[in-house]
Design a protein around this motif. Structure first.
Motif, PDB file in Angstrom:
ATOM      1  N   SER A 170      40.489  13.651   2.988  1.00 14.82           N
ATOM      2  CA  SER A 170      40.457  13.352   1.183  1.00 14.82           C
ATOM      3  C   SER A 170      42.658  12.695   1.397  1.00 14.82           C
ATOM      4  O   SER A 170      42.713  13.795   1.789  1.00 14.82           O
ATOM      5  N   LEU A 171      41.908  12.073   0.371  1.00 21.01           N
ATOM      6  CA  LEU A 171      43.867  11.665  -0.229  1.00 21.01           C
ATOM      7  C   LEU A 171      43.921  12.882  -1.407  1.00 21.01           C
ATOM      8  O   LEU A 171      43.433  12.608  -2.416  1.00 21.01           O
ATOM      9  N   ILE A 172      45.099  13.604  -1.614  1.00 23.00           N
ATOM     10  CA  ILE A 172      45.424  14.670  -2.432  1.00 23.00           C
ATOM     11  C   ILE A 172      46.603  13.312  -3.176  1.00 23.00           C
ATOM     12  O   ILE A 172      46.047  13.618  -4.263  1.00 23.00           O
ATOM     13  N   LEU A 173      47.909  13.123  -2.272  1.00 21.33           N
ATOM     14  CA  LEU A 173      48.932  12.667  -3.045  1.00 21.33           C
ATOM     15  C   LEU A 173      49.167  11.980  -2.585  1.00 21.33           C
ATOM     16  O   LEU A 173      49.367  11.119  -0.975  1.00 21.33           O
ATOM     17  N   THR A 174      49.589  10.124  -3.160  1.00 20.27           N
ATOM     18  CA  THR A 174      49.952   8.695  -2.516  1.00 20.27           C
ATOM     19  C   THR A 174      50.890   8.568  -3.358  1.00 20.27           C
ATOM     20  O   THR A 174      51.005   8.410  -4.652  1.00 20.27           O
ATOM     21  N   GLU A 175      52.807   8.895  -3.273  1.00 20.52           N
ATOM     22  CA  GLU A 175      53.364   8.682  -4.042  1.00 20.52           C
ATOM     23  C   GLU A 175      54.404   8.426  -3.330  1.00 20.52           C
ATOM     24  O   GLU A 175      55.272   8.754  -1.755  1.00 20.52           O
ATOM     25  N   GLY A 176      55.163   6.843  -3.292  1.00 18.41           N
ATOM     26  CA  GLY A 176      56.402   5.948  -1.978  1.00 18.41           C
ATOM     27  C   GLY A 176      55.725   5.983  -1.102  1.00 18.41           C
ATOM     28  O   GLY A 176      54.542   6.167  -0.743  1.00 18.41           O
ATOM     29  N   THR A 177      57.002   7.041  -0.376  1.00 17.26           N
ATOM     30  CA  THR A 177      56.440   7.114   1.096  1.00 17.26           C
ATOM     31  C   THR A 177      55.784   8.522   1.565  1.00 17.26           C
ATOM     32  O   THR A 177      55.909   8.858   2.883  1.00 17.26           O
ATOM     33  N   LYS A 178      54.963   9.404   0.536  1.00 19.92           N
ATOM     34  CA  LYS A 178      54.666  10.848   0.793  1.00 19.92           C
ATOM     35  C   LYS A 178      53.221  10.428   0.649  1.00 19.92           C
ATOM     36  O   LYS A 178      52.660   9.804  -0.095  1.00 19.92           O
ATOM     37  N   ARG A 179      52.827  11.115   1.758  1.00 18.39           N
ATOM     38  CA  ARG A 179      50.908  10.957   1.395  1.00 18.39           C
ATOM     39  C   ARG A 179      51.169  12.411   1.923  1.00 18.39           C
ATOM     40  O   ARG A 179      51.311  13.371   2.844  1.00 18.39           O
ATOM     41  N   ILE A 180      49.820  13.154   1.061  1.00 11.02           N
ATOM     42  CA  ILE A 180      49.451  14.410   1.433  1.00 11.02           C
ATOM     43  C   ILE A 180      47.837  14.300   1.544  1.00 11.02           C
ATOM     44  O   ILE A 180      47.262  13.921   0.861  1.00 11.02           O
ATOM     45  N   TYR A 181      47.173  15.356   2.874  1.00 15.23           N
ATOM     46  CA  TYR A 181      45.710  15.030   2.725  1.00 15.23           C
ATOM     47  C   TYR A 181      45.179  16.195   3.424  1.00 15.23           C
ATOM     48  O   TYR A 181      45.671  16.831   3.305  1.00 15.23           O
ATOM     49  N   GLN A 182      44.028  15.926   2.532  1.00 20.32           N
ATOM     50  CA  GLN A 182      43.069  17.208   3.009  1.00 20.32           C
ATOM     51  C   GLN A 182      42.699  16.972   4.341  1.00 20.32           C
ATOM     52  O   GLN A 182      41.713  16.403   4.447  1.00 20.32           O
ATOM     53  N   MET A 183      42.536  17.768   5.729  1.00 22.16           N
ATOM     54  CA  MET A 183      42.005  17.893   6.767  1.00 22.16           C
ATOM     55  C   MET A 183      40.910  18.420   6.570  1.00 22.16           C
ATOM     56  O   MET A 183      40.524  19.406   6.190  1.00 22.16           O
ATOM     57  N   ALA A 184      40.108  18.374   8.187  1.00 22.46           N
ATOM     58  CA  ALA A 184      39.047  18.510   8.083  1.00 22.46           C
ATOM     59  C   ALA A 184      38.459  19.480   8.705  1.00 22.46           C
ATOM     60  O   ALA A 184      37.872  20.702   7.707  1.00 22.46           O
ATOM     61  N   ASP A 185      39.881  20.569   9.026  1.00 26.09           N
ATOM     62  CA  ASP A 185      39.638  22.112   8.958  1.00 26.09           C
ATOM     63  C   ASP A 185      40.224  23.126   8.008  1.00 26.09           C
ATOM     64  O   ASP A 185      40.691  24.092   7.911  1.00 26.09           O
ATOM     65  N   GLY A 186      40.416  22.359   6.642  1.00 28.29           N
ATOM     66  CA  GLY A 186      40.912  22.708   5.271  1.00 28.29           C
ATOM     67  C   GLY A 186      42.477  22.950   4.975  1.00 28.29           C
ATOM     68  O   GLY A 186      42.758  23.228   4.141  1.00 28.29           O
ATOM     69  N   SER A 187      43.238  22.733   6.253  1.00 25.57           N
ATOM     70  CA  SER A 187      44.728  22.766   5.789  1.00 25.57           C
ATOM     71  C   SER A 187      44.636  21.412   4.929  1.00 25.57           C
ATOM     72  O   SER A 187      44.239  19.867   4.709  1.00 25.57           O
ATOM     73  N   THR A 188      46.482  21.547   5.004  1.00 24.59           N
ATOM     74  CA  THR A 188      46.449  20.717   4.202  1.00 24.59           C
ATOM     75  C   THR A 188      47.529  19.232   4.957  1.00 24.59           C
ATOM     76  O   THR A 188      48.483  20.588   5.755  1.00 24.59           O
ATOM     77  N   GLU A 189      47.581  17.922   5.089  1.00 25.12           N
ATOM     78  CA  GLU A 189      48.540  18.055   6.198  1.00 25.12           C
ATOM     79  C   GLU A 189      50.050  16.749   5.046  1.00 25.12           C
ATOM     80  O   GLU A 189      49.319  15.684   4.309  1.00 25.12           O
ATOM     81  N   THR A 190      51.609  17.467   4.948  1.00 28.67           N
ATOM     82  CA  THR A 190      51.631  16.297   4.360  1.00 28.67           C
ATOM     83  C   THR A 190      52.474  15.120   5.396  1.00 28.67           C
ATOM     84  O   THR A 190      53.462  15.048   6.586  1.00 28.67           O
ATOM     85  N   ARG A 191      52.870  14.351   5.170  1.00 30.01           N
ATOM     86  CA  ARG A 191      53.291  12.778   5.540  1.00 30.01           C
ATOM     87  C   ARG A 191      54.170  12.052   4.644  1.00 30.01           C
ATOM     88  O   ARG A 191      54.172  11.967   3.759  1.00 30.01           O
ATOM     89  N   THR A 192      55.805  12.296   5.817  1.00 30.86           N
ATOM     90  CA  THR A 192      56.591  11.299   4.772  1.00 30.86           C
ATOM     91  C   THR A 192      57.511  10.616   5.532  1.00 30.86           C
ATOM     92  O   THR A 192      58.174  10.800   6.936  1.00 30.86           O
ATOM     93  N   GLY A 193      58.291   9.468   4.954  1.00 22.50           N
ATOM     94  CA  GLY A 193      58.484   8.437   5.764  1.00 22.50           C
ATOM     95  C   GLY A 193      58.256   8.001   6.668  1.00 22.50           C
ATOM     96  O   GLY A 193      57.342   7.753   6.518  1.00 22.50           O
ATOM     97  N   GLY A 194      58.650   7.179   8.069  1.00 23.70           N
ATOM     98  CA  GLY A 194      57.660   6.832   8.618  1.00 23.70           C
ATOM     99  C   GLY A 194      57.779   5.982   8.052  1.00 23.70           C
ATOM    100  O   GLY A 194      58.154   5.527   6.625  1.00 23.70           O
ATOM    101  N   THR A 195      56.503   4.838   8.573  1.00 32.44           N
ATOM    102  CA  THR A 195      55.878   3.633   7.848  1.00 32.44           C
ATOM    103  C   THR A 195      54.908   3.391   8.094  1.00 32.44           C
ATOM    104  O   THR A 195      54.074   4.314   8.016  1.00 32.44           O
TER     105      THR A 195
END
Length: 170
Positions: free
Chosen positions: A4-29
């Protein structure tokens, strides 16, 4: 795998991962941030993309995206699909190319596939050159071939060239 998507803001994404952790992706394409190597987009009214003229709601756009492609979990603020894995995004792109553009050559396909939008004007000449370079590196020639007539090696070169042109970068 993103669930699931927790946050999308500008070039930042925060995701809920299948293992229960979260992953933040910032920048990039956007292709990298969203596991969407084809930059597949589902326009909706009120998106951040001010070039959009759609009257479709974001909920309807997401529903349409999920019906069309396996692995879609959300849309970002511009309408770009977010896939659970990069592989799911690649499969969706291949499906789109073969189903909607199978009777077109690569240059013909690009004219309807790659559209100018919030990210800027499409440079078709550079896009074609990138694809042709990827094909040449693999020892294949895509000139004059319809997508439906391409061998597996040719289609793979097309897909690789498109990824290079679209820019899947962290």
């Amino acid at each position: 795998k993103i669930v699931s998507l927790i946050l999308t803001e500008g070039t930042k994404r925060i995701y809920q991962m299948a293992d229960g952790s979260t992953e933040t992706r910032t920048g990039g394409t956007v292709a990298w941030r969203n596991n969407n190597p084809g930059n597949l987009k589902f326009e909706f009214k009120g998106s951040a993309d001010k070039t959009v003229k759609s009257k479709r709601s974001k909920e309807k756009a997401l529903s349409d995206a999920k019906k069309r492609y396996a692995g879609v979990i959300a849309l970002d603020q511009w309408g770009n699909a977010i896939f659970e894995t990069m592989e799911a995004g690649a499969v969706a792109k291949a499906h789109l190319l073969k189903k909607l553009h199978g009777n077109k050559t690569m240059p013909e396909m690009l004219r309807s596939y790659a559209k100018s939008d919030y990210s800027g004007k499409t440079n078709y000449g550079a896009y074609e050159a990138t694809i042709n370079k990827a094909a040449a590196e693999r020892g294949v020639n895509l000139k004059g071939k319809k997508i439906s007539e391409m061998t597996e090696a040719e289609f793979s070169a097309l897909a690789e060239g498109m990824v290079r042109a679209e820019g899947v970068k962290k």
